[in-house]
Design a protein around this motif. Structure first.
Motif, PDB file in Angstrom:
ATOM      1  N   VAL A  96       0.829  -1.208   0.000  1.00  0.00           N
ATOM      2  CA  VAL A  96       0.000   0.000   0.000  1.00  0.00           C
ATOM      3  C   VAL A  96       0.863   1.256   0.000  1.00  0.00           C
ATOM      4  O   VAL A  96       1.787   1.402   0.808  1.00  0.00           O
ATOM      5  CB  VAL A  96      -0.921   0.018   1.236  1.00  0.00           C
ATOM      6  N   ILE A  97       0.536   2.173  -0.887  1.00  0.00           N
ATOM      7  CA  ILE A  97       1.241   3.448  -0.987  1.00  0.00           C
ATOM      8  C   ILE A  97       0.220   4.546  -1.237  1.00  0.00           C
ATOM      9  O   ILE A  97      -0.848   4.298  -1.802  1.00  0.00           O
ATOM     10  CB  ILE A  97       2.285   3.388  -2.127  1.00  0.00           C
ATOM     11  N   ALA A  98       0.550   5.761  -0.807  1.00  0.00           N
ATOM     12  CA  ALA A  98      -0.306   6.911  -1.080  1.00  0.00           C
ATOM     13  C   ALA A  98       0.119   7.568  -2.394  1.00  0.00           C
ATOM     14  O   ALA A  98       1.271   7.464  -2.814  1.00  0.00           O
ATOM     15  CB  ALA A  98      -0.215   7.922   0.063  1.00  0.00           C
ATOM     16  N   CYS A  99      -0.818   8.273  -3.011  1.00  0.00           N
ATOM     17  CA  CYS A  99      -0.541   8.895  -4.308  1.00  0.00           C
ATOM     18  C   CYS A  99       0.390  10.094  -4.189  1.00  0.00           C
ATOM     19  O   CYS A  99       0.841  10.626  -5.208  1.00  0.00           O
ATOM     20  CB  CYS A  99      -1.839   9.322  -4.978  1.00  0.00           C
ATOM     21  N   ASP A 100       0.688  10.532  -2.954  1.00  0.00           N
ATOM     22  CA  ASP A 100       1.549  11.713  -2.792  1.00  0.00           C
ATOM     23  C   ASP A 100       2.982  11.336  -2.411  1.00  0.00           C
ATOM     24  O   ASP A 100       3.696  12.107  -1.787  1.00  0.00           O
ATOM     25  CB  ASP A 100       0.958  12.667  -1.744  1.00  0.00           C
ATOM     26  N   MET A 101       3.405  10.120  -2.810  1.00  0.00           N
ATOM     27  CA  MET A 101       4.756   9.629  -2.503  1.00  0.00           C
ATOM     28  C   MET A 101       5.520   9.345  -3.800  1.00  0.00           C
ATOM     29  O   MET A 101       5.861   8.197  -4.106  1.00  0.00           O
ATOM     30  CB  MET A 101       4.666   8.381  -1.633  1.00  0.00           C
ATOM     31  N   PRO A 102       5.823  10.369  -4.603  1.00  0.00           N
ATOM     32  CA  PRO A 102       6.402  10.149  -5.930  1.00  0.00           C
ATOM     33  C   PRO A 102       7.847   9.664  -5.924  1.00  0.00           C
ATOM     34  O   PRO A 102       8.363   9.273  -6.977  1.00  0.00           O
ATOM     35  CB  PRO A 102       6.299  11.532  -6.592  1.00  0.00           C
ATOM     36  N   ALA A 111      12.852  -4.904  -2.978  1.00  0.00           N
ATOM     37  CA  ALA A 111      13.629  -5.308  -1.797  1.00  0.00           C
ATOM     38  C   ALA A 111      12.718  -5.561  -0.603  1.00  0.00           C
ATOM     39  O   ALA A 111      12.898  -6.537   0.148  1.00  0.00           O
ATOM     40  CB  ALA A 111      14.652  -4.220  -1.464  1.00  0.00           C
ATOM     41  N   PHE A 112      11.727  -4.707  -0.421  1.00  0.00           N
ATOM     42  CA  PHE A 112      10.799  -4.834   0.703  1.00  0.00           C
ATOM     43  C   PHE A 112       9.940  -6.094   0.569  1.00  0.00           C
ATOM     44  O   PHE A 112       9.794  -6.869   1.518  1.00  0.00           O
ATOM     45  CB  PHE A 112       9.923  -3.589   0.768  1.00  0.00           C
ATOM     46  N   CYS A 113       9.386  -6.311  -0.613  1.00  0.00           N
ATOM     47  CA  CYS A 113       8.541  -7.501  -0.832  1.00  0.00           C
ATOM     48  C   CYS A 113       9.355  -8.788  -0.719  1.00  0.00           C
ATOM     49  O   CYS A 113       8.844  -9.810  -0.249  1.00  0.00           O
ATOM     50  CB  CYS A 113       7.845  -7.407  -2.191  1.00  0.00           C
ATOM     51  N   ASP A 114      10.613  -8.754  -1.143  1.00  0.00           N
ATOM     52  CA  ASP A 114      11.469  -9.937  -1.031  1.00  0.00           C
ATOM     53  C   ASP A 114      11.709 -10.327   0.423  1.00  0.00           C
ATOM     54  O   ASP A 114      11.919 -11.499   0.739  1.00  0.00           O
ATOM     55  CB  ASP A 114      12.816  -9.699  -1.714  1.00  0.00           C
ATOM     56  N   LYS A 115      11.677  -9.354   1.332  1.00  0.00           N
ATOM     57  CA  LYS A 115      11.894  -9.618   2.756  1.00  0.00           C
ATOM     58  C   LYS A 115      10.615  -9.992   3.504  1.00  0.00           C
ATOM     59  O   LYS A 115      10.663 -10.413   4.657  1.00  0.00           O
ATOM     60  CB  LYS A 115      12.510  -8.377   3.427  1.00  0.00           C
ATOM     61  N   PRO A 134       3.518   3.466   8.113  1.00  0.00           N
ATOM     62  CA  PRO A 134       2.299   2.690   7.843  1.00  0.00           C
ATOM     63  C   PRO A 134       1.880   2.659   6.374  1.00  0.00           C
ATOM     64  O   PRO A 134       1.084   1.802   5.981  1.00  0.00           O
ATOM     65  CB  PRO A 134       1.242   3.371   8.700  1.00  0.00           C
ATOM     66  N   LEU A 135       2.393   3.594   5.564  1.00  0.00           N
ATOM     67  CA  LEU A 135       2.176   3.532   4.116  1.00  0.00           C
ATOM     68  C   LEU A 135       3.520   3.227   3.470  1.00  0.00           C
ATOM     69  O   LEU A 135       4.559   3.681   3.925  1.00  0.00           O
ATOM     70  CB  LEU A 135       1.591   4.838   3.591  1.00  0.00           C
ATOM     71  N   GLY A 136       3.464   2.442   2.375  1.00  0.00           N
ATOM     72  CA  GLY A 136       4.679   1.806   1.886  1.00  0.00           C
ATOM     73  C   GLY A 136       4.895   0.560   2.716  1.00  0.00           C
ATOM     74  O   GLY A 136       6.004   0.213   3.109  1.00  0.00           O
ATOM     75  N   ALA A 137       3.790  -0.136   2.991  1.00  0.00           N
ATOM     76  CA  ALA A 137       3.773  -1.316   3.863  1.00  0.00           C
ATOM     77  C   ALA A 137       2.864  -2.373   3.253  1.00  0.00           C
ATOM     78  O   ALA A 137       2.113  -2.098   2.314  1.00  0.00           O
ATOM     79  CB  ALA A 137       3.289  -0.932   5.260  1.00  0.00           C
ATOM     80  N   ILE A 138       2.919  -3.583   3.809  1.00  0.00           N
ATOM     81  CA  ILE A 138       2.105  -4.696   3.296  1.00  0.00           C
ATOM     82  C   ILE A 138       1.013  -5.052   4.308  1.00  0.00           C
ATOM     83  O   ILE A 138       1.275  -5.194   5.511  1.00  0.00           O
ATOM     84  CB  ILE A 138       2.976  -5.926   2.992  1.00  0.00           C
ATOM     85  N   TYR A 139      -0.208  -5.205   3.798  1.00  0.00           N
ATOM     86  CA  TYR A 139      -1.379  -5.529   4.613  1.00  0.00           C
ATOM     87  C   TYR A 139      -2.028  -6.817   4.094  1.00  0.00           C
ATOM     88  O   TYR A 139      -2.113  -7.024   2.885  1.00  0.00           O
ATOM     89  CB  TYR A 139      -2.400  -4.386   4.545  1.00  0.00           C
ATOM     90  N   SER A 140      -2.514  -7.639   5.025  1.00  0.00           N
ATOM     91  CA  SER A 140      -3.122  -8.922   4.685  1.00  0.00           C
ATOM     92  C   SER A 140      -4.643  -8.868   4.780  1.00  0.00           C
ATOM     93  O   SER A 140      -5.212  -8.107   5.571  1.00  0.00           O
ATOM     94  CB  SER A 140      -2.599  -9.991   5.658  1.00  0.00           C
ATOM     95  N   LYS A 141      -5.306  -9.710   4.004  1.00  0.00           N
ATOM     96  CA  LYS A 141      -6.755  -9.860   4.110  1.00  0.00           C
ATOM     97  C   LYS A 141      -7.189 -10.285   5.514  1.00  0.00           C
ATOM     98  O   LYS A 141      -8.329 -10.048   5.917  1.00  0.00           O
ATOM     99  CB  LYS A 141      -7.251 -10.904   3.102  1.00  0.00           C
ATOM    100  N   ASP A 142      -6.279 -10.921   6.247  1.00  0.00           N
ATOM    101  CA  ASP A 142      -6.623 -11.356   7.600  1.00  0.00           C
ATOM    102  C   ASP A 142      -6.872 -10.193   8.552  1.00  0.00           C
ATOM    103  O   ASP A 142      -7.331 -10.390   9.683  1.00  0.00           O
ATOM    104  CB  ASP A 142      -5.515 -12.259   8.164  1.00  0.00           C
ATOM    105  N   LEU A 143      -6.594  -8.981   8.108  1.00  0.00           N
ATOM    106  CA  LEU A 143      -6.838  -7.793   8.929  1.00  0.00           C
ATOM    107  C   LEU A 143      -8.269  -7.282   8.804  1.00  0.00           C
ATOM    108  O   LEU A 143      -8.683  -6.404   9.567  1.00  0.00           O
ATOM    109  CB  LEU A 143      -5.893  -6.661   8.510  1.00  0.00           C
ATOM    110  N   LEU A 144      -9.027  -7.810   7.863  1.00  0.00           N
ATOM    111  CA  LEU A 144     -10.329  -7.226   7.540  1.00  0.00           C
ATOM    112  C   LEU A 144     -11.278  -7.129   8.726  1.00  0.00           C
ATOM    113  O   LEU A 144     -11.904  -6.087   8.953  1.00  0.00           O
ATOM    114  CB  LEU A 144     -10.995  -8.011   6.401  1.00  0.00           C
ATOM    115  N   SER A 145     -11.400  -8.194   9.496  1.00  0.00           N
ATOM    116  CA  SER A 145     -12.363  -8.167  10.605  1.00  0.00           C
ATOM    117  C   SER A 145     -11.967  -7.128  11.646  1.00  0.00           C
ATOM    118  O   SER A 145     -12.817  -6.402  12.178  1.00  0.00           O
ATOM    119  CB  SER A 145     -12.503  -9.547  11.246  1.00  0.00           C
TER     120      SER A 145
END
Length: 199
Positions: A96-102, A111-115, A134-145
């Motif tokens: 997940v990234i925000a549109c204001d992080m060019p 590199a991040f996804c490989d780790k 918290p942005l530029g991070a990975i989130y799982s579907k298991d967080l939905l509830s």
């Protein structure tokens, strides 16, 4: 790849005088196009938008692997956009990234996804001062509830997800990057400085 890419576009842009930050130009491209380019190795790119701009982006950006997703919950910030896309995305995980992080780079994302360790629900970096990103991070579907509970209780900060879920972090130094890749453009002054610096 079991990780999709999510670009958050649903903000109010109030500090930018109401101008859509994703449409600002940087090196002859919009911020949004710069970010789309860094995700060209991903099978699917999701763009989270609010109701006001949904029709505009469906026509302009939606394609075989770019999907425009309207917020289910309005006015709840990044939490709402991430929740909406996790509900419908094909992958279990989203970068997940925000549109204001060019200044985010393809090299950093790789590199991040490989780790990333698949037993984590939430994977963030921290800088040398220990600040979490918290942005530029990975989130799982298991967080939905948990997200739905937090939204119901009007707790919209992404770090609220940490205590009750499998959270892991990695130091930016370990990845060989600085927090420059996380630099976000919030105000007209920030934007002028970006253009002036030509970084």
């Amino acid at each position: 790849m079991d990780i999709g890419a999510l670009i958050l576009m649903g903000g109010k842009n109030s500090r930018m005088g109401g101008n859509n930050k994703g449409m600002l130009k940087y090196k002859e491209k919009t911020f949004l196009d710069c970010i789309i380019d860094i995700f060209d190795d991903f099978d699917n790119i999701y763009i989270s938008v609010n109701n006001k701009i949904f029709d505009e982006y469906v026509g302009k950006y939606e394609s075989k692997n770019i999907h425009i997703v309207k917020d289910i919950y309005e006015e709840v910030g990044p939490m709402g956009g991430i929740h909406s896309v996790l509900k419908c995305c094909k992958e279990k995980y989203l970068f997940v990234i925000a549109c204001d992080m060019p200044l985010m780079s393809k090299e950093f994302v790789k590199a991040f996804c490989d780790k990333f360790e698949r037993d984590a629900d939430l994977f963030m970096t921290c800088n040398e001062r220990g600040k979490l990103m918290p942005l530029g991070a990975i989130y799982s579907k298991d967080l939905l509830s948990d997200m739905e509970i937090l939204i119901k209780n009007k707790k919209y900060k992404l770090i609220e997800l940490i205590p009750n879920n499998k959270f892991k972090k990695i130091d930016l130094k370990e990845l060989g990057f600085t927090d420059r890749v996380y630099h976000n453009i919030n105000t007209p002054e920030d934007y002028k400085e970006l253009i002036k610096s030509n970084i």
